[in-house]
Design a protein around this motif. Sequence first.
Motif, mmCIF file in Angstrom:
data_model
loop_
_atom_site.group_PDB
_atom_site.id
_atom_site.type_symbol
_atom_site.label_atom_id
_atom_site.label_comp_id
_atom_site.label_asym_id
_atom_site.label_seq_id
_atom_site.Cartn_x
_atom_site.Cartn_y
_atom_site.Cartn_z
ATOM 1 N N GLN A 44 18.660 31.792 37.888
ATOM 2 C CA GLN A 44 17.364 31.393 37.355
ATOM 3 C C GLN A 44 17.233 29.882 37.272
ATOM 4 O O GLN A 44 16.208 29.308 37.656
ATOM 5 N N LYS A 45 18.257 29.221 36.809
ATOM 6 C CA LYS A 45 18.192 27.770 36.586
ATOM 7 C C LYS A 45 18.346 26.974 37.879
ATOM 8 O O LYS A 45 17.602 26.020 38.117
ATOM 9 N N THR A 63 6.372 34.837 33.281
ATOM 10 C CA THR A 63 7.213 35.654 32.411
ATOM 11 C C THR A 63 6.392 36.132 31.222
ATOM 12 O O THR A 63 5.724 35.340 30.561
ATOM 13 N N ILE A 121 16.509 29.364 41.569
ATOM 14 C CA ILE A 121 15.063 29.599 41.471
ATOM 15 C C ILE A 121 14.296 28.334 41.111
ATOM 16 O O ILE A 121 13.273 28.017 41.720
ATOM 17 N N ASN A 122 14.798 27.576 40.142
ATOM 18 C CA ASN A 122 13.999 26.466 39.601
ATOM 19 C C ASN A 122 14.521 25.069 39.902
ATOM 20 O O ASN A 122 13.989 24.094 39.386
ATOM 21 N N ARG A 163 13.533 41.501 32.434
ATOM 22 C CA ARG A 163 12.456 40.520 32.595
ATOM 23 C C ARG A 163 11.155 41.263 32.872
ATOM 24 O O ARG A 163 11.075 42.111 33.769
ATOM 25 N N LEU A 213 16.098 28.567 31.155
ATOM 26 C CA LEU A 213 15.603 29.522 32.141
ATOM 27 C C LEU A 213 14.298 29.086 32.800
ATOM 28 O O LEU A 213 13.817 29.751 33.713
ATOM 29 N N ASP A 240 11.506 29.049 31.156
ATOM 30 C CA ASP A 240 10.443 29.797 30.478
ATOM 31 C C ASP A 240 9.715 28.869 29.523
ATOM 32 O O ASP A 240 9.855 28.950 28.299
ATOM 33 N N PHE A 300 23.016 35.715 36.149
ATOM 34 C CA PHE A 300 21.571 35.602 35.987
ATOM 35 C C PHE A 300 21.115 34.181 35.667
ATOM 36 O O PHE A 300 20.207 33.646 36.313
ATOM 37 N N GLU A 301 21.706 33.548 34.657
ATOM 38 C CA GLU A 301 21.204 32.235 34.242
ATOM 39 C C GLU A 301 21.413 31.187 35.327
ATOM 40 O O GLU A 301 20.568 30.296 35.503
#
Length: 459
Positions: A387-388, A437, A391-392, A245, A104, A106, A383-384
């Motif tokens: 996020q992966k 986070t 987003i990133n 979150r 994620l 994080d 979601f994952e």
Amino acid sequence: MAAQSAAGDLDRNDIQGMAMRPYRFPFAHYHLLNVSDQARARRWFSGVAGRCTSVAGLDASPSPQAFNVALSWQGLSAIGLPEASLLSFPQEFQQGMAARADRLGDVGDNAPTRWDAPFNERVHALVVVSAMTSADRDTASTALLSDLRDNGLTAVGAIDAKLLAGQDGRPVPIEHFGYRDGITQPAIEGSGEPVLPGAGIPEAGGWRALKAGEFVLGRPDETGAVPDLPSPTSLSGNGTFVVLRKLHQHVWAFRDFLRRSATNEADVALLAAKLMGRWQSGAPLALTADQDDAALAADPKRNNEFTYLDDLRGMNCPLGAHVRRLNPRSGLTGPNGTSVHRHRLLRQGLPYGSRLPADAAADDGAERGAIMLLVNADIARQFEFVQKVWINDGDFAGLGNDKDPMIGGNDGSGSFTIPRAGAPRRRLPNLPAFVSTRGGEYFFLPGIAALRSLADTAS
């Protein structure tokens, strides 16, 4: 695969409201609980099923509040769900958010070792009390906490969240960076809500809702299939997964970065809009690239009606802008563009903490941010993935190592690119983290009948 089921036979009396509807309550408490006595806790969860707000209940009569209950995998284990049932849940749900931190993004300042209590330990259950007034919320929360006594549950934390006050003191849907929030929500087939332009999937000159199975277990998804359910199906049917979150917002760092990067005050507003993908009012760059348009922003039939098909190079809204990364719509070409609708999320949640004054000369060190509840039927795919990848990881849109400028895992080494017609592209280097986070977990939101059945469920 299980047998298919039409959206028309959705039991909206059994599906918890937040599974299919974006909540618009201005006040909420997010209560975090742990199980201390298996049998008594099962009976308590079963007993409160009748208090849970359903999708149909949101329409039955104007209600001043809502009440919803979800359990983590550890919580299902703690109340004695049989091992065969526990192991039938998806692996990512079994592991929980902290164990998935590397995937994620994080890490570093976002790592679970930095999370606030009680997220630095296991959390068994989430109870969301939402209300139209703070008094109604507080009364319901007090009753809840009193009810926990002698019922095998311990309150381990509570987060006070509410809409921020506007200039007239009334609650308004803006977040701590000052931007209108909650505009883009997926239209879900069978939810009972109208399909607003831009909320679903563009089709034949209009828009259609996403299939209910993208958000509710046991229903056909966008492929037409009904994925296998965790066992027993009486527990998992009409349920969904909720990703919580807790995100801390570095508001002063955001303002300071804009001031240092801009040439004047007008440029501050423009740069912020390019990072976000919308102006402060909520007007999208895709429809008004040069200036804010409050009238457009206030019109729900216009403020979301775009696809990015006419802006594939990102001249109006940069490819890496926050809202574009979270929902690329039709703005991705090739294989990346064929499955955009399979990664949609229904967003719930509210800000927490007080606003940083507009004239603040420095960070005051206060805790402020947002609690996000992200509803999806498949945590890994929805979601994952978002996020992966979105987003990133910038590769999905040809952006290399660039991350989401607002909520990505930026550490001062990344950049943001603004394409410009007839001029060299503008690059903003050394992006710091604007969001960190500070906690989270994966929860299962059962159907109401399933929640009621927990009194009779034990290993």
